[in-house]
Design an enzyme around this catalytic site. Structure first.
Site, PDB file in Angstrom:
ATOM      1  N   SER B 326      69.500  18.509  42.494  1.00 32.19           N
ATOM      2  CA  SER B 326      68.838  17.118  43.558  1.00 32.19           C
ATOM      3  C   SER B 326      68.908  15.865  42.721  1.00 32.19           C
ATOM      4  O   SER B 326      68.823  15.017  43.266  1.00 32.19           O
ATOM      5  CB  SER B 326      68.254  16.858  44.667  1.00 32.19           C
ATOM      6  N   ASP B 365      72.808  22.667  54.357  1.00 33.60           N
ATOM      7  CA  ASP B 365      72.391  21.196  54.069  1.00 33.60           C
ATOM      8  C   ASP B 365      70.966  22.181  53.679  1.00 33.60           C
ATOM      9  O   ASP B 365      70.295  23.701  54.367  1.00 33.60           O
ATOM     10  CB  ASP B 365      71.611  20.100  54.797  1.00 33.60           C
ATOM     11  N   HIS B 371      69.238  16.377  59.070  1.00 36.37           N
ATOM     12  CA  HIS B 371      68.171  15.270  58.733  1.00 36.37           C
ATOM     13  C   HIS B 371      68.990  14.405  59.716  1.00 36.37           C
ATOM     14  O   HIS B 371      68.009  13.188  59.616  1.00 36.37           O
ATOM     15  CB  HIS B 371      68.342  14.526  57.382  1.00 36.37           C
ATOM     16  N   CYS B 384      68.679  14.682  50.799  1.00 34.68           N
ATOM     17  CA  CYS B 384      69.487  15.190  51.879  1.00 34.68           C
ATOM     18  C   CYS B 384      71.612  15.425  51.419  1.00 34.68           C
ATOM     19  O   CYS B 384      71.814  15.249  51.072  1.00 34.68           O
ATOM     20  CB  CYS B 384      70.061  14.287  53.326  1.00 34.68           C
TER      21      CYS B 384
END
Lengths: 364, 686
Positions: B326, B365, B371, B384
């Site tokens: 991420s 996710d 989210h 997210c």
């Protein structure tokens, strides 16, 4: 012409010869001091040997030539026997050359350097000269027998010197040119056999002489380093005690056989010319003594000994300057070592004896 | 010919003799002339030649090694020095009883039989007057013991030399590297005459890359030697020029703090100054003691280092290639803005999964429940995945690749130590070339969350972070601060390491991404919210969790199923302060679990150290207080739940490894399905 014998003359000492010897000895000690890393001990030791040599010289000068001629054959026989003895029990490094009697250790071949010319001269002087073939052959045998024994030790250098000293007697005795030429041709024809009968190290010396670079770390090293020393000396030399080749130990045997390289390096070509002049004066005096000798024995002996001295000088200088093979011949009166010095001074003693025992019968 | 009568004829004999003497004299004259000619040839004609030979004989050139330059940290801490090293040497000609002495020394100096054998072998080839080393690098105890007993060992001496020493040991090993004995292969790359007396050369790290600066110029001594080679005197001396000292950009205190912060984890930390590219800390754990390499490491020790599962010799910060996870999301967001695919406020609905059009497969996710509506800022703050699946799909792999490449992914940064790995920034071209396979649309999605084929080194992550922090300044990371000439004390700074500025269509785009990263730390619901509480300066960051993939023991770990090895790598990138960045940080903790749980606190600790402990009293940026409000209000809220997520992240990968904890514990930072091979739910892309 009236001659009033001087004191020296009455002591049977030849002044010019003595002078020459002293000059050479002094020169030798000076060079030796440098060659032996400025060791005063070595110089003193050598000086004592010179003193011994001078004593021998003066002693032998007192003996009349006739008596020398009479005793020479005895010495010759003893010497030959000792040579045989050496072959049987002798001691030495690598080659057997020495006899050790506990107190005295000496090389019998050294005796023969004097005994051979004296004996052959005594033998020839009795004969009609130029010698007949029978005389020549007999004399040749007398020369070659001990030489052969010495070669067998093996010591090629000394054998050649002993042989030449005897052969010079034959030469001065007048053997014919044609005989000499024939011998020479025979020698050349026999050379191949000689090559094969030589020891490996002797062959190596000859090969190295032809091309020293072939063996730069072994035998060739001596020649190369000596040449560098001589060559780098130049005309004026590097100066006394300043020879780098000698002091940094590049020259092998620099106090003995190769001392001439040290001399050349430090004193240059000028020094060499001076040295050669000094030698020439001594040789000239020797030849004059030969010419002035009253008897054939004296003439032959004096001429032969003088010629032998020259051969020493020539062979040593030729060897050091790379013109001749390396044979273990010291430079007369300069190299460190007692035996050679004593032998040479004894031969000078014989010259003096010949010169100072002349009889002045008449004034003509 | 008539035979002559056998009667003596005195006058004839005399005449004959005289002729012969004259002939002899003539011969002597000729021979003497020959000798003189020969000597003339040697002493006059070839005099120069022999003079040269005579000089060559006696004069030898001895090289003198230059002392190697020292290496300091930026704050003057000595990192590599030359320490006196004592060895026991023997001059054979002065020893009376060699075997006896060796026997006695054997117990005194712990000599092994091998040592003695080795020594005796050397002895055979040595000259009598030259010293031979019996034992090198004596310990102080050995030195003392021998010195006391020295009188009993004539011919044995202590010789002092200089040996490279690294006082900090492991701490800087992966930066400085080490020197070692010059090897055959080294010889090909150096000016051999300059190394005539040098025994050691830089093998790794700064020691290798700055070899030329550190080494100096060799000196010479002209000495007179005799025929045996013994040195008699020095004729002439040209002293060596010492190598220059080097000041690195590293902050020794920060480095130590980073090492301490990593605790017992394996991993890497890179801290750099985004404004200059100067690397302030560079840690790869575990490390090794470089001192062991200086005089030749023992085989067994090297074996244990190179076969250790912890791989201490492996420079993780420089060569460790990890899925960035991420941490690439801010960059992907910038791509969306730059190419006009998104605006900062545009919302994407996150139901907890994403499907490609015409494909049933669900890309999940990390937060199963979804989210909800995500704009750009919160997509970063909450990490997210669905937002980035969608964005990556809209961008396409080519535009994604183009943007990430601007931040240095997939290429070496050009840092000034050797061996850097370039990571991997996948593209259809690359896949066709390397794998001989077409690019599948699903791979674009997972590239959008930094998984799949994508790999980056910690150094690359720090570099990319620095570009974001400075809004486009691309300063090449480097270690070299200053070079100081030891004699003249002149200093010389290297050229500025600058790459072309990364330009975006609108500078506001930078603000949007940075806002997102700010929210990660300082927002009440940011994934690293807890790490931001009470920080000395306001900092921004992005958490990341990378599935174990492509790392050394990854494959093996999966099959053996050791839980610790199955845990994900924890990542965190950060810069501080947000307004005027002074440091950019990349933290990678192997098998550390989640980025927010493990990696972010480490970065925080470094920020604490850098802005509070080490630089106390310096200007504390105004943004600091902003942390206070959410930190008190945030207790018990979602932000705190994140760190409770603990090990949950890998449950999201779709692997069945730990399903029990998966359903209701949200992983902090969006670890997501990654390599197709590891995801059974995604068998067929088209």
């Amino acid at each position: 012409m009236i001659r009033t014998p001087s004191l020296l003359y009455r002591l049977h000492i030849d002044a010019p010869l003595l002078g020459g010897v002293l000059v050479m000895a002094a020169l030798g000690l000076v060079v030796l001091y440098s060659a032996a890393d400025q060791s005063i001990d070595v110089v003193i030791k050598q000086a004592m040997r010179i003193a011994l040599g001078l004593t021998c010289m003066i002693a032998i000068a007192q003996v009349p030539p006739r008596r020398l001629a009479r005793w020479a054959p005895v010495l010759y026989v003893i010497g030959t026997l000792l040579l045989v003895l050496v072959l049987a029990i002798g001691q030495g490094r690598g080659a057997t050359r020495w006899l050790d009697f506990g107190v005295i250790r000496f090389q019998p071949s050294e005796i023969m350097k004097l005994a051979v010319p004296l004996t052959v001269a005594g033998f020839m002087a009795e004969k009609v000269l130029p010698p007949q073939m029978r005389t020549t052959i007999a004399a040749l045998v007398m020369v070659l027998l001990p030489a052969g024994l010495i070669i067998d030790q093996p010591d090629l250098g000394t054998a050649i010197l002993v042989a030449t000293s005897g052969l010079f007697v034959l030469f001065f005795g007048g053997i014919s040119w044609s005989f000499m030429r024939n011998c020479l041709l025979l020698g050349i024809a026999a050379a191949p056999f000689g090559w094969f009968s030589m020891h490996e190290y002797q062959r190596q010396r000859v090969m190295t002489l032809i091309d020293p670079s072939q063996d730069p770390l072994g035998t060739g090293y001596h020649i190369i380093q000596a040449s560098i020393a001589v060559g780098s000396g130049g005309v004026y030399g590097k100066g006394w005690l300043n020879g780098t080749q000698s002091h940094l130990e590049f020259i092998p045997e620099r106090a003995t056989d190769f001392i001439f390289a040290v001399y050349c390096e430090e004193f240059g070509l000028i020094g060499v010319v001076i040295l050669l002049l000094a030698y020439t004066l001594i040789l000239a005096r020797g030849m004059r003594i030969a010419m002035e000798a009253q008897e054939m024995f004296g003439r032959l002996t004096a001429a032969s000994l003088t010629m032998t001295l020259f051969i020493y000088i020539f062979v040593n200088m030729g060897m050091v300057s790379g013109a001749l093979p390396v044979v273990g011949v010291p430079l007369p009166m300069v190299s460190y070592g007692g035996t050679s010095f004593v032998t040479i001074l004894t031969s000078f003693g014989i010259l003096m004896s010949i010169h100072t025992h002349r009889k002045f019968i008449s004034e003509t | 010919m008539k035979r002559l009568p056998a009667l003596k004829d005195a006058s004839r004999e005399r005449r004959l003799f005289t002729h012969r003497v004259l002939f002899a004299a003539l011969t002597m004259g000729v021979l003497v002339s020959l000798i003189v000619a020969r000597l003339f040839f040697l002493q006059v004609i070839n005099h120069d030649h022999f003079t040269t030979l005579s000089h060559d004989n006696r004069l030898k050139i001895l090289p003198l090694p230059p002392p190697r330059g020292l290496i300091y940290s930026r704050d003057g801490s000595l990192l590599a020095e030359n320490r006196p090293s004592f060895s026991l040497t023997v001059v054979p000609e002065n020893v009376t009883n060699m075997d006896g002495a060796l026997h006695e020394l054997r117990s005194m100096l712990n000599l092994a039989d091998d040592d003695i054998e080795q020594f005796k072998k050397q002895l055979k080839f040595a000259r009598r007057f030259e010293s031979v080393t019996l034992k090198g690098d004596l310990t102080p105890e050995e030195l003392a013991t021998f010195s006391v007993n020295r009188f009993r060992f004539p011919g044995f001496n202590i010789e002092a030399g200089l040996a490279r020493h690294y006082p900090h040991g492991e701490a800087f090993a992966h930066v400085i590297g080490y020197v070692g004995r010059i090897s055959e292969s080294d010889l090909a790359n150096i000016e051999q005459s300059n190394y005539a007396a040098t025994t050691h050369i830089g093998k790794m790290g700064v020691e290798k890359s700055r070899e030329q600066v550190l080494h100096g110029r060799v000196g010479y001594q002209k000495v007179e030697v005799n025929a045996q080679g013994r040195i008699l005197r020095v004729v002439e001396r040209t002293p060596p020029v010492p190598g220059s000292d080097i000041y690195l950009t590293l902050d020794a205190g920060l480095q130590d703090e980073a090492i301490a912060a990593l605790d017992n984890y394996r991993g890497a930390i890179v801290v750099l100054d985004p404004n200059t590219g100067a690397i302030l800390a560079f840690v790869s754990k575990p490390a090794y003691d470089p001192n062991a390499f200086v005089n030749g490491i023992s085989r067994s020790m090297y074996q244990s280092l190179s076969t250790s599962p912890n791989r201490p010799l492996f420079n993780r910060a420089l060569q460790g290639q990890y899925p960035p996870g991420s941490t690439v999301k801010p960059l992907v967001a910038l791509a969306g803005l730059q190419y006009g695919v998104r605006t900062a406020d545009q919302a994407t609905w996150c139901p907890g999964w994403y499907t490609l059009p015409n494909e049933p497969h669900q890309y999940r996710d990390w937060l199963r429940t979804g989210h909800g509506n995500m704009n750009l800022k919160f997509s970063i703050a909450h990490s997210c995945d669905v937002y980035y699946y969608t964005l990556a799909h809209d961008l396409g792999i080519r535009r994604l690749h183009e943007m990430l490449a601007k931040f240095g992914l997939g290429a070496i940064t050009g840092v000034d130590i050797p061996g850097e790995a370039g990571g991997l920034l996948p593209s259809p071209d690359w896949k066709k070339r390397a794998r001989k396979q077409p690019w599948y649309p699903g791979e674009t999605l997972i590239a959008g969350i930094g998984q799949g084929y994508m790999l980056a080194t910690p150094l690359q992550l720090a570099y990319a972070t620095a570009i974001v922090a400075t809004r486009g300044e691309a300063m090449i990371p480097h270690f070299l601060g200053e070079i100081e000439h030891p004699v003249t004390d002149e200093t010389q700074s290297p050229d500025v390491y600058r790459r072309p500025h990364v330009d975006l269509a609108n500078t506001k785009y930078w603000d949007a991404a940075i806002d997102g990263m700010d929210e990660v730390v300082n927002g009440a619901t940011g994934t690293a919210h807890k790490s931001g509480i009470g920080a000395p300066v306001r900092f921004a960051g992005k958490t990341g969790t990378a599935q174990v993939y492509g790392i050394a023991q990854g494959e093996k770990a999966k099959t053996t199923g050791v839980p610790e090895h199955l845990q994900d790598h924890a990542l965190f990138i950060s810069f501080a302060p947000v307004d005027a960045p002074q440091i950019a940080i990349a933290v990678v903790v192997e098998h550390g679990g989640g980025g927010s749980r493990t990696a972010a606190p480490i970065a925080r600790r470094l920020i604490d150290y850098y802005f509070k402990d080490a630089h106390a009293g310096q200007d504390a940026p105004a943004g600091t207080d902003a942390n206070a409000a959410p930190s008190t209000a945030g207790i018990g809220n979602e932000g705190h739940a994140h760190d409770a997520a603990t090990d949950a992240a890998h449950g999201d990968h779709g692997t069945a490894a730990a399903p029990a904890t998966t359903p209701d514990t949200p992983a902090a930072d969006g670890a997501a399905p990654s390599a197709p091979a590891a995801v059974p739910l995604e068998p067929d892309y088209d």
